[in-house]
Structure formats: structure tokens, C-alpha cells
Design a protein around this motif. Structure first.
Motif, short mmCIF file in Angstrom:
data_model
loop_
_atom_site.label_atom_id
_atom_site.label_comp_id
_atom_site.label_asym_id
_atom_site.label_seq_id
_atom_site.Cartn_x
_atom_site.Cartn_y
_atom_site.Cartn_z
N ALA A 66 -11.00 -2.50 -29.75
CA ALA A 66 -9.74 -2.30 -30.46
C ALA A 66 -9.96 -1.28 -31.56
CB ALA A 66 -9.24 -3.61 -31.05
N PHE A 67 -9.20 -0.19 -31.53
CA PHE A 67 -9.25 0.82 -32.59
C PHE A 67 -8.15 0.49 -33.59
CE2 PHE A 67 -11.80 2.92 -29.47
CZ PHE A 67 -12.64 3.76 -30.19
N GLY A 114 -4.46 -5.19 -33.76
CA GLY A 114 -5.83 -5.09 -33.28
C GLY A 114 -6.57 -6.42 -33.32
N SER A 158 -9.90 0.00 -23.82
CA SER A 158 -9.71 0.27 -25.24
C SER A 158 -8.23 0.16 -25.56
CB SER A 158 -10.25 1.65 -25.63
OG SER A 158 -9.47 2.69 -25.05
N GLU A 178 -5.56 1.49 -28.62
CA GLU A 178 -5.35 2.27 -29.84
C GLU A 178 -4.20 1.62 -30.62
OE1 GLU A 178 -5.09 4.08 -32.92
OE2 GLU A 178 -3.23 4.50 -31.84
N LEU A 216 -6.55 8.06 -31.20
CA LEU A 216 -6.27 7.93 -29.77
C LEU A 216 -7.29 8.73 -28.96
CD1 LEU A 216 -4.69 7.05 -27.31
CD2 LEU A 216 -3.03 8.87 -27.79
N GLN A 266 -10.32 9.26 -29.73
CA GLN A 266 -11.55 8.46 -29.74
C GLN A 266 -11.43 7.29 -28.76
OE1 GLN A 266 -11.77 7.37 -33.87
NE2 GLN A 266 -12.81 9.26 -34.47
N ALA A 267 -10.27 6.67 -28.70
CA ALA A 267 -10.08 5.54 -27.79
C ALA A 267 -10.20 5.97 -26.34
CB ALA A 267 -8.71 4.89 -28.04
N SER A 320 -13.89 6.76 -25.52
CA SER A 320 -14.81 5.62 -25.60
C SER A 320 -14.86 4.79 -24.32
CB SER A 320 -14.40 4.70 -26.76
OG SER A 320 -13.22 3.97 -26.44
N CYS A 373 -7.32 3.00 -21.23
CA CYS A 373 -6.97 3.06 -22.64
C CYS A 373 -5.49 2.74 -22.80
CB CYS A 373 -7.28 4.45 -23.22
SG CYS A 373 -6.66 4.70 -24.90
#
Length: 380
Positions: free
Chosen positions: A201-202, A208, A267, A269, A277, A279-280, A283, A290
Motif C-alpha cells: 500500500a502506497f 491504505g 500494489s 496507490e 503512482l 512508484q506503485a 513496484s 496496480c
């Protein structure tokens, strides 16, 4: 047959009259329910990031308007066509949908074709409102998310009230109608995170952290929370995260890949920031997914490496309200809470109704994860 308590009544409301301005507590008049509507005595209501997004008009709505969309309360009157709930029922109010479009008919009412006018249009689908100012009787826009629960009483539709157990603490349940439902539903329903998988969770706010708790319920074995606030990361560990990452101190993408051995299966965001986003997306692993739930300013765009998405078969999914059917999903969350398996109360802090602007400020500063406003005991 009309009910004696279905007549117009005097209420107190928090009104947004100018973009970015503090909300004003005012007296207003609430009309009688339409045939398909219910009038709810609001016991408490959560304060959500979306309320502040609309306060600042990043999502435009007509003004003046009564916001609030995480209300819980007791039904006091119902319209003549209402059949599924009755006066005295405890309910959580959630988002509004039409029930007739293709997404609604195929089990995806959170993606209703009429989502914007029904939830952000400032009134019913025909443009009418239920509320007006006392004295001059000028209409006040309402029906925000089908409820406008920053009010001692709210007018909702039979479609967007969810009957809940009277064994559950009603004043706590409002956030299940939006923020908590969004995080948990994204994991358990939209992404369908499975046992043994990895999830990140970002953003470790209410959405989150609800996602973290839901990932634990789902049986994910690697659960990662990314945030910049140490206290929220500490809470994430208590709620089920196996790892936490402070993205001010280390690269979250590199760290997620190191923890998972190549990227997370899922993931989410939750921050509403374009750079997060990216980065999510970066990842997740091969055939990873995502999900996007963070609310951003209209027109916000993000860039990503097309080949890094296409070749590994990554999926990017937009999610509203967890893509849940609230009448089925919210009672499940209540049951999980009562069993001690979904302790969302640890995110919540209570404020009095007239402290609404302080509650918003505390949410924005990070002091409070999920503010809940208690309505005054005297309801007029």
C-alpha cells in the motif's frame, strides 16, 4: 400512507459557501422524503479526503453545498416506495448509484454511468435538492454522495443506505461507507488479493491502512506499507504489515523489489500523487496488478515506461469504492470488526460537530488518520 415524522424539519448543517473556505455551521430546513428516499438522524459521520478535495474545488461541485459522505445513523422516516429498510433501522450511508445502467446491472455500481451527477452534482439526478437556508429559504446544494451527512439529519436514497447490526457501535461505522470500504474492498474485491501473495500500500492513511488490514484478512504473507510519517508506519505494523518503508529515507521501489524478490503481486496507490503512482506501477512483478484509488486534481496525468508495463504483463486498474456492492460488503466488514479481525477503530478519533474545520486540519496535517464527527444530542 404519510408518516407524522416525514414532514419538513429544522436541522443544523455545515455549509461550504466559497472554495477553500472554512465550513459554516448553519440552521437549515430539510424537506420530506421523496417516495424512494429515507431520512436519517445522523449519529456520526467520518471526514474523508474527498470532502477536502471538494472543499478546495479540485473536484468541482455547485456551491453552496453540504458535504459529508460517511454518515451513520438511525432511519426516522421513509418514502412511500421504500421497502428494504424501516424507521428504527441502524444504517451506514454510502455512495449513490442509479441501479439501471450497465455497470450497475452487472454488479459494479461503484462505476455507475451516472456516478458524477449522483455523487457530485449537488442534488438529485433531476437537479432538485432537499435543503434550504432558514429565513431566506434559498436552496442549498446537497445529496453529496447521495447523503450530505455534515448535517444532523440527512436525506438518502433507499439504494445507498446499508442496514447494519444493532450490536455494532453505530457512531464508529460511518467510515465504512467510503474510506474504509475503499481500502478493504480494493484488496478483497477489486484486486482479489489471494492467500500467500505479496501486497504493498502506497500511503498509510485511512484507505491504505484499511487495505493493510484487509490484506491480512485475505491471507497475504508479505504486506508492505509505504508512507513518510513514522507514526503511521508504526501503526501499520500493529495492523498487519510485515514490512514498512519510509519513502523519505529510501527508494520504495528498490526496497519493495528487495523484500519480495522481484516485485509485489499487488500494489495500491492511495496517496493521490502522480509520482507515487509511478512508484506503485514500478513496484509490481510480472503479471502484477496496480490499483489506483487516490483522488487527484481533475486532469492529473502520469507517465510510465510502456515496455516495462507491456512486456511483464502488468495491469493498471482504476478502482472506485473498492468496486463493491455496499449492501453486501459493509455488513461483512462489521462482522470482521466484531470478531476482532478488522480493528479499524484504531484509525479513528472523535470530534464534536462544531469542530469540523479542526478535524479537517488535523486530517490534512497527519495528526488524525480518520476523524469522525459526533452530532449534537439535541438534533435541531
Amino acid at each position: 400512507m404519510s408518516q407524522p415524522n416525514a414532514q419538513p424539519l429544522q436541522i443544523k448543517v455545515a455549509v461550504l459557501r466559497e472554495a477553500g473556505a472554512p465550513l459554516q455551521i448553519e440552521n437549515a430546513t430539510l424537506g420530506a422524503p421523496a417516495p424512494n428516499e429515507v431520512r436519517v438522524r445522523v449519529v456520526a459521520t467520518g471526514v474523508c479526503h474527498t470532502d477536502m478535495v471538494v472543499r478546495d474545488q479540485l473536484f468541482p461541485t455547485p456551491l453552496p453545498i453540504i458535504l459529508g459522505h460517511e454518515g451513520s445513523g438511525v432511519i426516522e422516516a421513509v418514502g412511500s416506495a421504500v421497502t428494504t429498510v424501516a424507521p428504527g433501522d441502524h444504517v451506514v450511508m454510502t455512495y449513490m448509484s442509479c441501479g439501471l445502467c450497465l455497470p450497475c446491472e452487472t454488479g459494479h455500481p461503484a462505476h455507475c454511468s451516472h456516478m458524477h451527477p449522483l455523487n457530485f452534482g449537488g442534488g438529485r439526478i433531476d437537479g432538485s435538492t432537499s435543503s434550504c437556508s432558514c429565513g431566506d429559504e434559498h436552496p442549498i446544494h446537497d445529496h453529496f454522495f447521495g447523503q450530505s451527512s455534515f448535517s444532523t439529519y440527512a436525506m438518502a436514497n433507499e439504494r445507498n443506505v446499508v442496514k447494519v447490526s444493532k450490536e455494532a457501535p453505530l457512531e464508529l461505522l460511518g467510515p465504512l461507507g467510503c474510506g474504509i470500504q475503499t481500502g478493504a474492498g480494493s484488496v478483497l474485491n477489486a484486486l482479489n488479493v489471494e492467500a500467500g501473495s505479496s501486497f504493498v500500500a502506497f500511503g498509510a492513511g485511512a484507505v491504505g491502512l484499511a487495505a493493510v488490514m484487509a490484506a491480512r484478512v485475505a491471507g497475504a504473507t508479505t504486506i508492505i506499507a509505504v508512507d513518510v510519517t513514522p507514526s503511521r508506519l508504526e501503526l501499520a505494523l500493529k495492523l498487519g504489515a510485515t514490512h514498512v518503508i519510509n519513502s523519505r529515507e529510501e527508494d520504495p521501489v528498490q526496497r519493495v523489489h528487495a523484500i519480495t524478490g522481484g516485485g509485489a503481486n499487488y500494489s495500491l496507490e492511495c496517496s493521490g500523487r502522480a509520482e507515487v503512482l509511478r512508484q506503485a506501477i514500478d513496484s509490481i512483478t510480472i503479471l502484477g496488478t496496480c490499483g489506483i484509488v487516490g483522488a487527484t486534481k481533475m486532469g492529473t496525468e502520469v507517465s510510465f515506461n510502456i515496455n516495462d508495463v507491456m512486456i511483464p504483463g502488468k495491469r493498471i486498474m482504476g478502482i472506485v469504492q473498492g468496486d463493491v456492492v455496499a449492501n453486501a460488503f459493509i455488513p461483512k466488514l462489521v462482522d470482521l470488526y466484531l470478531q476482532g479481525r478488522f480493528p479499524f477503530d484504531k484509525l479513528c478519533h472523535f470530534y464534536q460537530f462544531d469542530e469540523i474545520n479542526q478535524a479537517m486540519a488535523d486530517s490534512e496535517s497527519g495528526i488524525t488518520i480518520k476523524p469522525i464527527l459526533r452530532m449534537p444530542a439535541t438534533q435541531a
